[in-house]
Scaffold this motif. Structure first.
Motif, mmCIF file in Angstrom:
data_model
loop_
_atom_site.group_PDB
_atom_site.id
_atom_site.type_symbol
_atom_site.label_atom_id
_atom_site.label_comp_id
_atom_site.label_asym_id
_atom_site.label_seq_id
_atom_site.Cartn_x
_atom_site.Cartn_y
_atom_site.Cartn_z
ATOM 1 N N ASP A 140 1.469 33.729 39.967
ATOM 2 C CA ASP A 140 2.429 34.568 39.261
ATOM 3 C C ASP A 140 1.832 34.855 37.891
ATOM 4 O O ASP A 140 1.666 33.953 37.072
ATOM 5 N N ARG A 166 2.980 36.000 35.359
ATOM 6 C CA ARG A 166 3.838 35.667 34.224
ATOM 7 C C ARG A 166 3.608 34.243 33.743
ATOM 8 O O ARG A 166 4.069 33.864 32.676
ATOM 9 N N ARG A 210 6.899 44.321 34.168
ATOM 10 C CA ARG A 210 7.618 43.056 33.930
ATOM 11 C C ARG A 210 7.017 42.260 32.778
ATOM 12 O O ARG A 210 7.727 41.545 32.072
ATOM 13 N N THR A 211 5.699 42.371 32.589
ATOM 14 C CA THR A 211 5.051 41.577 31.551
ATOM 15 C C THR A 211 4.673 42.398 30.329
ATOM 16 O O THR A 211 4.411 41.837 29.261
#
Length: 874
Positions: A326, A328, A662-663
């Motif tokens: 992941d 993230r 998302r990041t």
């Protein structure tokens, strides 16, 4: 020494142009095909069936021509990658279909292992399968699942089912040549870039063939594209090799000879020239590698944001593979900002990182990863590298480095079928491959048109990343570009493989497995199920240990096209079908005699062992399911933005630059830092040097006097020819006539020193063993180097040419199994020390069914009556 600047690199970056896809070459070939690519005019047939050649693992497109239901000829498929070309392996495939020495019926042993005559008796497939299943179940119950190993030779399209067999049993052990073939490069490339790489031969402006001869290794698949790129598009060509005896070397703009095993020093010398002369791609290094990241001098680890203050909410460096499952979860690494003259988080707004230098951060002394690489490379200026590597010319080293760096695109084919001679060849393989990938990185030739391009998993693009129980490899999902392999192999046992190495998880030590067969330590391996592979005479080092292990096995199954030296020691031998005629998704004819496909065998055996793992009622159902799965994976990849070419996803050349919503950061590469890893924290945590460095091969002419005095020459094995593929095809008269005898190459001056005469048999000896081959004297090889081809065991009765058993002319007899690359478990098969002396006779000759002894009858061998294994009589 001055610190490199970025001014030239910035200009170079714009010269390379945009990262757009190269021209698609999947359409029809040019109208004026070369003669060797045209079908013969007199091939009159009733029909043509398309398929893939099974002569090696590249699977060139092939058309089978039928007459009265029989295969009478083959031609190349003009609309596939090979564009109608076939090499001798493909052209001779019809003869292999009807060869007199093919295995045709299942057989079982009736005499003890080690007997000159196994006493083969023909049995039915039903008896064979029932016997195999019963024996495997009993061994599993008695000794545990890890006492059973499965395996094969170089990938021949049923590798996943071989893995599924061991996984359904619960064993972690697979025995195959991956440790000295593609495995090391695949592991190192995935560690550094996050996925495999392939050279864009079609549009590269500078092609480098390092220890590799692609037009002989894969002559029909890549040869036409490479030659066309040189001849029609004017691509530059650099060849680095101890041998000048192959076509690419003759066409090279620069040819650099190299002492086998010193390639890392030469690569670092190139890097030194590129960095010192500011020929690097500063934009790529700054944005897409972890070269600017700071490395602590006190711990040797990357400097993290959490090292500089309160750690609450700041991520640590996670263990593999969690660190890349992941993105993230990535820790924040620190760089030295040129504008503020301070340490700042990599990727922060307006940060402009320094590429080189030494800095102190909160009392912690640090260097950039690229500074560490620069200092390592500076140890090997061209003058020093020329002495170490025997290149003879420091200026040619500089010219080659400049040509590679100044080309608008360049490729080393890092991570593809392997840089033959580097991957799987030396006790310093990992660091050689790391230097190779760093060469690509410092020049920005990763996922660039004409460079080395790769294919990440579609889930990396979408961010929908999860581990699916695939094998324990350097890629967390277990497959380089889709999930089909994982689904085929099934969940992998959690138990580590026997003797696996730090950066080759899931792959056991091969000699460790063969030793365990005999010694029972650390636990016994009692059974080995092998499909189309020949470790005794074909691929494994330390052949004496291999034979002792196979002799000690309680039970071995061997399925193959021919009876091999390995099969001679089996308890049951099975007749394999030849693709694409007798096996494959669309076999051309029904299998002859009682031959069967690999897939049929695995499915039928699997249903007897654990039916829930083998849900397909028959082979046709399996192929239907596989096709549906492949189509689904292509759909998933297409939905994620991949272009589909020839039915498979194509490398997306700029995927790592795209932003992740998302990041808020670029998608990056599937690595722990999201960058190309010039510094590898994963290697560091496993006790392996995290920056590419040079390590002298274990056996070296600059080593201890005792060894180099006994064995003064450097031996390299494994050179390929377009005629053969590893240990295959020598029984075919069409191929054997082109290269009839086992031979080694030696420089005339070296030969004169040791009394070796041209075309005469000679002994080649290492500390491990000795064999005999014919001497070929040529000035096209470095003085002090001996080069030979491996895989000699099989005879060709139609030409009256002998076979040599497992110990007569087998190069692997010479290969030691005592020291390995500490990261990957690679033996030094291509950089050993040897000596040569004249021989007064050729090797002892043996033909099937007797492959078990090197002792001729006049020296004690016993005559026995036997049933020939190809006979239909019981």
């Amino acid at each position: 020494m001055t610190t490199p600047t970025e001014k030239a690199a910035t200009n170079r970056s714009s010269d390379k142009g945009g990262r757009q896809r190269s021209t698609d070459v999947s359409g029809p070939p040019p109208g004026n095909l070369p003669l060797f690519m045209k079908p013969p005019k007199d091939l009159v047939t009733d029909g043509v069936v398309g398929g893939r050649c099974y002569g090696c693992h590249t699977q060139c497109g092939l058309r089978a021509h039928l007459k009265d239901g029989k295969v009478v000829g083959v031609t190349g498929e003009p609309f596939f990658r090979n564009r109608g070309a076939l090499c001798p392996k493909g052209l001779a495939s019809v003869q292999k279909l009807h060869a007199a020495d093919r295995l045709n019926y299942p057989m079982k042993r009736t005499r003890p292992k080690g007997d000159r005559d196994p006493g083969w008796v023909r049995i039915s497939w039903e008896e064979a399968l029932d016997t195999i299943a019963d024996k495997l179940i009993k061994i599993q119950e008695t000794y545990g699942a890890h006492a059973i190993a499965s395996g094969q030779g170089t990938g021949r399209f049923s590798v996943e089912l071989s893995a599924r067999l061991k996984n359904c049993i619960g064993s972690p052990n697979t025995i195959h040549p991956g440790h000295m073939c593609r495995g090391p490069m695949a592991a190192t490339t995935c560690l550094t870039v996050g996925h495999h790489l392939r050279a864009d031969f079609d549009s590269s402006k500078c092609m480098v063939f390092w220890g590799r001869n692609e037009v002989w290794a894969h002559p029909a698949f890549n040869g036409p594209h490479i030659i066309e790129n040189i001849m029609d598009r004017g691509a530059k060509l650099i060849v680095v090799d101890p041998r000048f005896e192959h076509p690419l070397a003759h066409k090279a703009d620069i040819f650099l000879p190299v002492r086998p095993g010193t390639d890392g020093a030469l690569m670092l010398s190139w890097i030194h020239v590129i960095l010192e002369e500011s020929l690097f791609d500063g934009t790529f290094l700054k944005n897409h590698t972890n070269g600017p990241f700071l490395v602590r001098e006190d711990t040797g680890n990357l400097l993290l944001e959490g090292d500089l203050g309160p750690t609450e909410g700041k991520k640590a460096f996670l263990p593999f593979p969690a660190c890349i499952e992941d993105r993230r979860n990535r820790p924040v690494c620190m760089v030295w900002d040129r504008l503020t003259h301070s340490a700042r988080p990599a990727g922060a707004d307006s940060v402009n990182p320094e590429l080189f230098g030494t800095y102190t951060v909160n009392g912690i002394r640090c260097r950039t990863a690229l500074e560490l690489l620069r200092r390592e490379a500076a140890k090997y200026p061209p003058e020093k590298a020329a002495r170490i590597c025997w290149t003879g010319s420091a200026e040619k080293i500089r010219q080659a480095a400049r040509m590679f760096a100044e080309s608008s695109s360049a490729c080393l084919d890092a991570g593809s079928f392997g840089i033959q001679g580097l991957e799987g060849g030396h006790t310093n393989t990992f660091q050689i491959l790391r230097a190779c990938l760093c060469l690509d990185a410092v020049t920005g030739n990763i996922n660039r048109p004409g460079g080395d391009c790769g294919l990440p998993h579609w889930r990396w693009i979408t961010g929908d990343w999860k581990r699916e129980g695939g094998p324990r490899t350097m890629t967390p999902w277990g497959a380089p570009d889709d999930d089909l392999s994982v689904k085929l192999e099934g969940p992998c046992p959690d138990e580590p493989a026997l003797g696996e190495y730090p950066l080759q998880p899931g792959l056991p030590s091969m000699t460790g497995c063969f030793r365990a067969m005999k010694s029972g330590k650390p636990y016994p391996i009692k059974a080995y199920v092998k499909v189309q592979g020949n470790p005794l005479g074909g691929w494994c080092e330390d052949q004496t240990t291999v034979r002792e292990g196979l002799l000690a096995l309680e039970f071995m199954v061997d399925m193959d096209l021919h009876l091999t030296p390995t099969g001679h020691l089996a308890d049951i031998v099975l007749p394999a079908g030849l693709g694409p005629f007798e096996r494959g998704e669309h076999p051309v004819i029904e299998p002859l005699y009682e031959r069967r496909s690999d897939e049929w065998f695995y499915i039928e055996l699997g249903k007897r062992l654990s039916p829930e793992w083998w849900p397909w009622p028959n082979e046709a159902a399996y192929w239907k399911w596989r096709g549906e799965m492949a189509q689904k994976e292509c759909g998933n990849a297409a939905a994620a933005g991949f272009t589909i070419e020839r039915g498979v996803p194509a490398p997306p050349l700029n995927y790592f630059e795209e932003m992740d919503e998302r990041t808020g950061a670029p998608v990056g590469f599937p690595t722990p830092t999201g960058k190309v890893e010039i510094f590898s924290q994963i290697a560091r945590e496993r006790g392996i040097a995290p920056i590419a460095c040079y390590i002298e091969p274990h056996q070296t002419p600059v080593g201890p006097d005792e060894l180099k005095n006994r064995f003064p020459l450097v031996l390299t094995t494994g050179a390929r020819l377009p005629v053969y593929y590893h240990s295959e095809h020598r029984s075919s008269p069409y191929q054997r006539a082109l290269f009839p005898h086992p031979q080694f190459e030696i420089h005339p001056d070296t030969a004169k020193t040791f009394g070796i005469e041209p075309e005469k048999w000679a002994w080649i000896e290492t500390k491990t063993g000795r064999i005999r081959m014919k001497a070929i004297l040529t000035p096209g090889i470095l003085p002090g180097v001996v080069s030979m081809k491996h895989g000699w065991w099989q005879g060709c009765p139609l030409l009256g040419l002998p076979g040599y058993s497992w110990d007569g002319a087998n190069a692997n007899i010479l290969c030691a199994g005592d020291v390995y690359d500490p990261a990957l478990g690679v033996p030094g098969v291509r950089s050993q020390l040897c000596r040569v002396t004249p021989a007064d006779a050729e090797p002892y000759s043996w033909e099937p069914p007797f492959y078990g002894s090197g002792i001729p009858e006049e020296c004690g061998g016993q005559e026995t009556e036997t049933v020939h294994p190809l006979s239909e009589d019981k």
